[in-house]
Design a protein around this motif. Structure first.
Motif, PDB file in Angstrom:
ATOM      1  N   LEU A  42      30.475  93.665  69.673  1.00 55.44           N
ATOM      2  CA  LEU A  42      31.075  92.531  70.378  1.00 55.44           C
ATOM      3  C   LEU A  42      31.102  91.311  69.458  1.00 55.44           C
ATOM      4  O   LEU A  42      30.426  90.302  69.711  1.00 55.44           O
ATOM      5  CB  LEU A  42      30.270  92.217  71.645  1.00 55.44           C
ATOM      6  CG  LEU A  42      30.019  93.391  72.601  1.00 55.44           C
ATOM      7  CD1 LEU A  42      29.042  92.994  73.695  1.00 55.44           C
ATOM      8  CD2 LEU A  42      31.333  93.872  73.198  1.00 55.44           C
ATOM      9  N   PRO A  43      31.876  91.354  68.388  1.00 54.66           N
ATOM     10  CA  PRO A  43      31.834  90.280  67.378  1.00 54.66           C
ATOM     11  C   PRO A  43      32.283  88.921  67.887  1.00 54.66           C
ATOM     12  O   PRO A  43      31.915  87.891  67.307  1.00 54.66           O
ATOM     13  CB  PRO A  43      32.776  90.803  66.279  1.00 54.66           C
ATOM     14  CG  PRO A  43      33.711  91.735  66.987  1.00 54.66           C
ATOM     15  CD  PRO A  43      32.882  92.386  68.050  1.00 54.66           C
ATOM     16  N   HIS A  44      33.079  88.890  68.953  1.00 54.99           N
ATOM     17  CA  HIS A  44      33.590  87.611  69.443  1.00 54.99           C
ATOM     18  C   HIS A  44      32.734  87.027  70.575  1.00 54.99           C
ATOM     19  O   HIS A  44      33.044  85.954  71.084  1.00 54.99           O
ATOM     20  CB  HIS A  44      35.030  87.783  69.931  1.00 54.99           C
ATOM     21  CG  HIS A  44      35.961  88.309  68.873  1.00 54.99           C
ATOM     22  ND1 HIS A  44      36.212  87.624  67.705  1.00 54.99           N
ATOM     23  CD2 HIS A  44      36.681  89.462  68.798  1.00 54.99           C
ATOM     24  CE1 HIS A  44      37.058  88.318  66.957  1.00 54.99           C
ATOM     25  NE2 HIS A  44      37.356  89.439  67.597  1.00 54.99           N
ATOM     26  N   VAL A  45      31.675  87.742  70.938  1.00 53.02           N
ATOM     27  CA  VAL A  45      30.790  87.270  72.001  1.00 53.02           C
ATOM     28  C   VAL A  45      29.752  86.319  71.407  1.00 53.02           C
ATOM     29  O   VAL A  45      29.177  86.605  70.354  1.00 53.02           O
ATOM     30  CB  VAL A  45      30.088  88.471  72.681  1.00 53.02           C
ATOM     31  CG1 VAL A  45      28.951  88.004  73.577  1.00 53.02           C
ATOM     32  CG2 VAL A  45      31.095  89.269  73.482  1.00 53.02           C
ATOM     33  N   PRO A  46      29.502  85.163  72.029  1.00 54.17           N
ATOM     34  CA  PRO A  46      28.486  84.238  71.515  1.00 54.17           C
ATOM     35  C   PRO A  46      27.126  84.917  71.403  1.00 54.17           C
ATOM     36  O   PRO A  46      26.775  85.774  72.219  1.00 54.17           O
ATOM     37  CB  PRO A  46      28.459  83.120  72.575  1.00 54.17           C
ATOM     38  CG  PRO A  46      29.805  83.194  73.225  1.00 54.17           C
ATOM     39  CD  PRO A  46      30.176  84.641  73.225  1.00 54.17           C
ATOM     40  N   VAL A  47      26.358  84.520  70.392  1.00 54.97           N
ATOM     41  CA  VAL A  47      25.045  85.132  70.144  1.00 54.97           C
ATOM     42  C   VAL A  47      24.127  85.057  71.369  1.00 54.97           C
ATOM     43  O   VAL A  47      23.462  86.047  71.698  1.00 54.97           O
ATOM     44  CB  VAL A  47      24.376  84.480  68.913  1.00 54.97           C
ATOM     45  CG1 VAL A  47      22.941  84.976  68.758  1.00 54.97           C
ATOM     46  CG2 VAL A  47      25.171  84.793  67.657  1.00 54.97           C
ATOM     47  N   PRO A  48      24.058  83.917  72.086  1.00 53.61           N
ATOM     48  CA  PRO A  48      23.182  83.888  73.271  1.00 53.61           C
ATOM     49  C   PRO A  48      23.541  84.957  74.308  1.00 53.61           C
ATOM     50  O   PRO A  48      22.650  85.501  74.971  1.00 53.61           O
ATOM     51  CB  PRO A  48      23.411  82.477  73.837  1.00 53.61           C
ATOM     52  CG  PRO A  48      23.801  81.666  72.659  1.00 53.61           C
ATOM     53  CD  PRO A  48      24.644  82.590  71.818  1.00 53.61           C
ATOM     54  N   HIS A  49      24.820  85.268  74.447  1.00 52.57           N
ATOM     55  CA  HIS A  49      25.244  86.302  75.389  1.00 52.57           C
ATOM     56  C   HIS A  49      24.799  87.690  74.917  1.00 52.57           C
ATOM     57  O   HIS A  49      24.417  88.544  75.731  1.00 52.57           O
ATOM     58  CB  HIS A  49      26.758  86.272  75.577  1.00 52.57           C
ATOM     59  CG  HIS A  49      27.246  85.124  76.396  1.00 52.57           C
ATOM     60  ND1 HIS A  49      27.241  83.828  75.920  1.00 52.57           N
ATOM     61  CD2 HIS A  49      27.741  85.072  77.671  1.00 52.57           C
ATOM     62  CE1 HIS A  49      27.726  83.019  76.856  1.00 52.57           C
ATOM     63  NE2 HIS A  49      28.033  83.747  77.924  1.00 52.57           N
ATOM     64  N   ALA A  50      24.844  87.914  73.604  1.00 51.59           N
ATOM     65  CA  ALA A  50      24.361  89.189  73.068  1.00 51.59           C
ATOM     66  C   ALA A  50      22.853  89.320  73.291  1.00 51.59           C
ATOM     67  O   ALA A  50      22.358  90.391  73.684  1.00 51.59           O
ATOM     68  CB  ALA A  50      24.690  89.292  71.583  1.00 51.59           C
ATOM     69  N   ILE A  51      22.128  88.229  73.071  1.00 50.36           N
ATOM     70  CA  ILE A  51      20.669  88.258  73.265  1.00 50.36           C
ATOM     71  C   ILE A  51      20.335  88.438  74.737  1.00 50.36           C
ATOM     72  O   ILE A  51      19.445  89.216  75.097  1.00 50.36           O
ATOM     73  CB  ILE A  51      20.033  86.965  72.719  1.00 50.36           C
ATOM     74  CG1 ILE A  51      20.261  86.861  71.202  1.00 50.36           C
ATOM     75  CG2 ILE A  51      18.544  86.921  73.033  1.00 50.36           C
ATOM     76  CD1 ILE A  51      19.786  85.552  70.602  1.00 50.36           C
ATOM     77  N   GLY A  52      21.040  87.718  75.602  1.00 49.99           N
ATOM     78  CA  GLY A  52      20.788  87.843  77.038  1.00 49.99           C
ATOM     79  C   GLY A  52      21.095  89.235  77.553  1.00 49.99           C
ATOM     80  O   GLY A  52      20.342  89.803  78.357  1.00 49.99           O
ATOM     81  N   THR A  53      22.184  89.823  77.081  1.00 51.74           N
ATOM     82  CA  THR A  53      22.536  91.192  77.472  1.00 51.74           C
ATOM     83  C   THR A  53      21.498  92.171  76.964  1.00 51.74           C
ATOM     84  O   THR A  53      21.097  93.108  77.660  1.00 51.74           O
ATOM     85  CB  THR A  53      23.923  91.563  76.928  1.00 51.74           C
ATOM     86  OG1 THR A  53      24.884  90.607  77.398  1.00 51.74           O
ATOM     87  CG2 THR A  53      24.337  92.957  77.384  1.00 51.74           C
ATOM     88  N   ASN A  54      21.033  91.939  75.741  1.00 47.90           N
ATOM     89  CA  ASN A  54      19.983  92.783  75.157  1.00 47.90           C
ATOM     90  C   ASN A  54      18.713  92.747  76.013  1.00 47.90           C
ATOM     91  O   ASN A  54      18.084  93.785  76.253  1.00 47.90           O
ATOM     92  CB  ASN A  54      19.682  92.303  73.735  1.00 47.90           C
ATOM     93  CG  ASN A  54      18.530  93.065  73.110  1.00 47.90           C
ATOM     94  OD1 ASN A  54      18.599  94.267  72.886  1.00 47.90           O
ATOM     95  ND2 ASN A  54      17.448  92.362  72.824  1.00 47.90           N
ATOM     96  N   LYS A  55      18.333  91.567  76.477  1.00 44.62           N
ATOM     97  CA  LYS A  55      17.136  91.438  77.318  1.00 44.62           C
ATOM     98  C   LYS A  55      17.316  92.171  78.643  1.00 44.62           C
ATOM     99  O   LYS A  55      16.382  92.818  79.146  1.00 44.62           O
ATOM    100  CB  LYS A  55      16.836  89.958  77.572  1.00 44.62           C
ATOM    101  CG  LYS A  55      16.282  89.209  76.379  1.00 44.62           C
ATOM    102  CD  LYS A  55      14.909  89.714  75.986  1.00 44.62           C
ATOM    103  CE  LYS A  55      14.323  88.894  74.843  1.00 44.62           C
ATOM    104  NZ  LYS A  55      13.003  89.425  74.413  1.00 44.62           N
ATOM    105  N   ALA A  56      18.512  92.058  79.230  1.00 48.27           N
ATOM    106  CA  ALA A  56      18.772  92.730  80.509  1.00 48.27           C
ATOM    107  C   ALA A  56      18.665  94.241  80.371  1.00 48.27           C
ATOM    108  O   ALA A  56      18.212  94.938  81.288  1.00 48.27           O
ATOM    109  CB  ALA A  56      20.159  92.345  81.026  1.00 48.27           C
ATOM    110  N   VAL A  57      19.081  94.762  79.222  1.00 47.02           N
ATOM    111  CA  VAL A  57      18.996  96.207  78.973  1.00 47.02           C
ATOM    112  C   VAL A  57      17.556  96.600  78.666  1.00 47.02           C
ATOM    113  O   VAL A  57      17.018  97.568  79.220  1.00 47.02           O
ATOM    114  CB  VAL A  57      19.918  96.599  77.800  1.00 47.02           C
ATOM    115  CG1 VAL A  57      19.726  98.070  77.439  1.00 47.02           C
ATOM    116  CG2 VAL A  57      21.371  96.326  78.154  1.00 47.02           C
ATOM    117  N   ALA A  58      16.916  95.850  77.775  1.00 47.20           N
ATOM    118  CA  ALA A  58      15.585  96.212  77.284  1.00 47.20           C
ATOM    119  C   ALA A  58      14.530  96.242  78.378  1.00 47.20           C
ATOM    120  O   ALA A  58      13.606  97.062  78.334  1.00 47.20           O
ATOM    121  CB  ALA A  58      15.168  95.242  76.176  1.00 47.20           C
TER     122      ALA A  58
END
Length: 264
Positions: A42-58
């Motif tokens: 997801l290269p166009h997704v802001p980094v905070p959204h990638a981190i937040g999504t990662n936390k929701a999965v983890a």
């Protein structure tokens, strides 16, 4: 925020989530796989959204691993929850100070600590491999307080401040301070990690920085990987966990080194 991705990309992300859940359940460090996968896919997704999504999965895989460990390993839930609550407070504090501290300054320090840890583990083959189910009951109040301060507040603060390798640091700290075998330390660390992930996920959710339509399918794979990883660690014992620990620490050193000197 919504984003459209192909079915192939989603499948790759789900497989990465399963692998991350497995690694995280055994010895921590699953974020080394999952977060970069999200950022590449997801290269166009802001980094905070990638981190937040990662936390929701983890959090799903971590919770599944925690349940598996507490059912089969001698994990003291009361001690784990005390450390977890301290870690929750530490992670909030770390997140508060995160914007004011340069990760470029922190990375070399963390790398030096990891290299020292790696040397220690390699030179001490017996570290964390002796199964001592009653070890946690025999530790003094001073050691219990040290675990709350170091593994709870300290590593929780680091998780909120920077994050990579938090689960691995927790396993090492619990094994060293409370004289746990690595399997019990890994199980205890999962309960602590659930607490820190809850705090982070609440924060990211309020900021609308979680892409739920991607997080949901990934979470199912992460949960499966977490449960399988915990069962394998319990079956194969601390020697197996130690071997995975060495690989993860090496990977983390390489990742931080690349972020520091190779990504620019």
């Amino acid at each position: 925020m919504t984003t459209d991705i192909s079915l192939t990309t989603l499948l790759v992300l789900c497989l990465a989530a399963a692998a991350a859940g497995w690694v995280d359940a055994v010895v921590g460090g699953g974020g080394l796989l999952q977060l970069p996968a999200l950022m590449v896919a997801l290269p166009h997704v802001p980094v905070p959204h990638a981190i937040g999504t990662n936390k929701a999965v983890a959090i799903c895989g971590t919770a599944a691993a925690a349940v598996t460990y507490t059912r089969r390993a001698p994990v003291n839930r009361r001690t784990a929850l005390r450390i977890g609550l301290a870690a929750l407070g530490g992670s909030f504090a770390g997140a508060f100070f995160a914007s004011g501290i340069s990760s470029a300054v922190l990375r070399p320090l963390i790398m030096a600590i990891l290299v020292a840890v790696l040397v220690f583990v390699l030179l001490r083959p017996a570290f964390g491999t002796d199964a001592l189910p009653t070890a946690e009951k025999q530790v003094s109040r001073r050691r219990a307080l040290a675990a709350i301060l170091v593994a709870g507040l300290g590593i929780g603060f680091y998780d909120g401040l920077m994050g990579p390798g938090t689960g691995t640091f927790l396993v090492l700290a619990l094994a060293a301070i409370l004289h746990m075998d690595l399997v019990t330390a890994s199980g205890t660390s999962k309960i602590v990690n659930v607490c820190t992930n809850v705090g982070a996920l609440v924060t990211f959710s309020f900021q609308h920085a979680v892409i739920w339509q991607i997080a949901a399918p990934m979470a199912l794979f992460n949960l499966t990987g977490g449960a399988l990883g915990a069962r394998m660690a319990l079956k194969r014992g601390s020697g197996f966990v130690r071997a995975v620990l060495v690989v993860v620490v090496l990977s983390l050193v390489c990742k931080l080194g690349y972020d520091q000197w190779g990504s620019g």
